[in-house]
Motif scaffolding. Structure first.
Motif, PDB file in Angstrom:
ATOM      1  N   PRO A  76       0.842  -1.204   0.000  1.00  0.00           N
ATOM      2  CA  PRO A  76       0.000   0.000   0.000  1.00  0.00           C
ATOM      3  C   PRO A  76       0.879   1.256   0.000  1.00  0.00           C
ATOM      4  O   PRO A  76       1.919   1.299   0.663  1.00  0.00           O
ATOM      5  N   ARG A  77       0.423   2.271  -0.719  1.00  0.00           N
ATOM      6  CA  ARG A  77       1.159   3.537  -0.745  1.00  0.00           C
ATOM      7  C   ARG A  77       0.317   4.676  -0.179  1.00  0.00           C
ATOM      8  O   ARG A  77       0.837   5.541   0.520  1.00  0.00           O
ATOM      9  N   THR A  78      -0.961   4.697  -0.481  1.00  0.00           N
ATOM     10  CA  THR A  78      -1.909   5.556   0.227  1.00  0.00           C
ATOM     11  C   THR A  78      -3.151   4.718   0.490  1.00  0.00           C
ATOM     12  O   THR A  78      -3.464   3.800  -0.255  1.00  0.00           O
ATOM     13  N   GLY A  79      -3.878   5.043   1.563  1.00  0.00           N
ATOM     14  CA  GLY A  79      -4.996   4.194   1.950  1.00  0.00           C
ATOM     15  C   GLY A  79      -4.490   2.938   2.635  1.00  0.00           C
ATOM     16  O   GLY A  79      -3.375   2.894   3.165  1.00  0.00           O
ATOM     17  N   SER A  80      -5.286   1.890   2.615  1.00  0.00           N
ATOM     18  CA  SER A  80      -4.908   0.657   3.293  1.00  0.00           C
ATOM     19  C   SER A  80      -5.424  -0.559   2.538  1.00  0.00           C
ATOM     20  O   SER A  80      -6.285  -0.445   1.666  1.00  0.00           O
ATOM     21  N   LEU A  81      -4.878  -1.716   2.895  1.00  0.00           N
ATOM     22  CA  LEU A  81      -5.334  -3.000   2.366  1.00  0.00           C
ATOM     23  C   LEU A  81      -5.669  -3.889   3.551  1.00  0.00           C
ATOM     24  O   LEU A  81      -4.874  -4.012   4.485  1.00  0.00           O
ATOM     25  N   GLN A  82      -6.853  -4.501   3.513  1.00  0.00           N
ATOM     26  CA  GLN A  82      -7.303  -5.343   4.616  1.00  0.00           C
ATOM     27  C   GLN A  82      -7.758  -6.696   4.077  1.00  0.00           C
ATOM     28  O   GLN A  82      -8.384  -6.767   3.026  1.00  0.00           O
ATOM     29  N   PHE A  83      -7.415  -7.754   4.809  1.00  0.00           N
ATOM     30  CA  PHE A  83      -7.932  -9.082   4.484  1.00  0.00           C
ATOM     31  C   PHE A  83      -7.863  -9.939   5.737  1.00  0.00           C
ATOM     32  O   PHE A  83      -7.324  -9.528   6.770  1.00  0.00           O
ATOM     33  N   THR A  84      -8.426 -11.136   5.643  1.00  0.00           N
ATOM     34  CA  THR A  84      -8.400 -12.061   6.778  1.00  0.00           C
ATOM     35  C   THR A  84      -7.604 -13.302   6.401  1.00  0.00           C
ATOM     36  O   THR A  84      -7.551 -13.710   5.241  1.00  0.00           O
ATOM     37  N   VAL A  85      -6.974 -13.881   7.409  1.00  0.00           N
ATOM     38  CA  VAL A  85      -6.312 -15.170   7.288  1.00  0.00           C
ATOM     39  C   VAL A  85      -6.897 -16.041   8.381  1.00  0.00           C
ATOM     40  O   VAL A  85      -6.562 -15.893   9.552  1.00  0.00           O
TER      41      VAL A  85
END
Length: 343
Positions: A94-103
């Protein structure tokens, strides 16, 4: 936490968007999904915002086992993996904002300066948040990971890896993985030098796979440590392995492999013994056994057990069944029955 440093996009050419030259761009969500599906493969997606428009720009470059995606999106959206989605190890930056996920039950989030990774068939839906959201992603064909793992363990592997999704950039191994990922990303951006260097791409793909398997925590880390795997095999052993994979369904002898590689049969046998802990013949048998197992686990494969074992070079069904049970703890027909029951 040590963060990844990015190049100064102020020095990028004027015709770039966010530091990259888009290969695809548009103003609606459907056109973005179509562009990705056409260029890479099927996947599921949905917008997360209420905006009527959806501005986006993407540079998608493919070379060898790598796909590099440089992107900016004006609105948040979600991507999910389908059964038919190509399998890869994804590195998310990520460079701006965010990345979300589940494991599993664990929620993971990455922001600027962080590096996340995961098998896209093992992690949950990815949410790209921020307006705008800018990120880089490097996708490595999972076949490279699987082939490297078989090479390191000298046996078929069927477990999920359960990779630790957050690369710890405060550690030397995390920094090494992060630096190599960024080198590849930057080398492919804007049709960079890696796009015209297939040998460098091939070497980097194997190096990255080897680093991840040796240095990143995962389910088989302890097994690899106990085996005290050797250093990277010499060129003639690696070329022999490439020959085996390229002709895996064809009949050939180990002498033919040695002739193609350009070394004596004894040199090839010693190379496999010293660097792989096995013989060339046993190595070939292991990767063919893995291929047969993959087909037997496929519920859509209508071939008989006899046809499958013959396809992969096992011409005596009785002997195949014994070897198969020793490797996987069940008979070939048991595997086929479980696959059929999963439909």
């Amino acid at each position: 936490m040590i963060l990844l440093r990015f190049e100064n996009s102020a020095h990028a050419p004027e015709h770039t968007v966010g530091g990259f030259m888009p290969t695809h761009e548009g103003t609606d969500f459907e056109s973005m999904v179509q562009a990705f599906s056409t260029s890479y493969g099927a996947f599921g997606a949905k917008p997360l915002g209420r905006e009527r428009g959806f501005g986006w720009a993407v540079e998608l470059r493919r070379s060898g086992a790598f796909t590099a995606v440089h992107s900016t999106y004006q609105s948040p959206w979600e991507v999910r993996t389908l059964d038919e989605t190509p399998q890869h190890l994804a590195f998310y930056i990520p460079r701006t904002g965010s990345l979300q996920f589940t494991v599993g039950k664990r929620a993971v989030e990455g922001r600027a300066g962080h590096l996340l990774m995961g098998n896209n068939h093992e992690i949950g839906n990815r949410c790209l948040q921020g307006g705008p959201h800018r990120s880089d992603a490097l996708l490595l064909d999972w076949k490279i990971i699987r082939r490297m793992l078989v090479s390191l363990l000298e046996a078929p592997v069927f477990e999920t890896l359960d990779l630790e999704p957050v690369v710890d950039l405060a550690t030397p191994s995390g920094q090494l993985i992060g630096n190599l990922v960024m080198t590849i990303v930057q080398g492919m951006r804007n049709n960079g030098p890696l796009m015209s260097s297939p040998l460098a791409v091939a070497a980097m793909s194997e190096t990255l796979a080897d680093l991840v398997l040796r240095c990143a925590p995962h389910r088989l880390s302890g097994h690899l440590e106990r085996k005290k795997v050797s250093t990277v095999a010499p060129w003639h052993v690696r070329r022999a392995i490439d020959y085996m994979y390229a002709r895996i369904t064809e009949p050939f002898t180990i002498s033919m492999v040695a002739d193609d590689v350009g070394v004596s049969l004894r040199a090839l046998q010693m190379g496999f013994r010293d660097f792989k802990g096995t013989s060339p013949g046993a190595y070939l048998r292991a990767i063919r056994l893995k291929a047969a197992h993959d087909q037997l686990r496929d519920p859509l494969n209508l071939q008989s057990v006899r046809e499958i074992c013959t396809r992969w070079g096992f011409f005596h069904p009785g002997r195949f069944a014994v070897v198969y049970r020793n490797a996987f703890g069940e008979s070939p027909s048991d595997t086929r029955s479980r696959a059929a029951a999963s439909l």
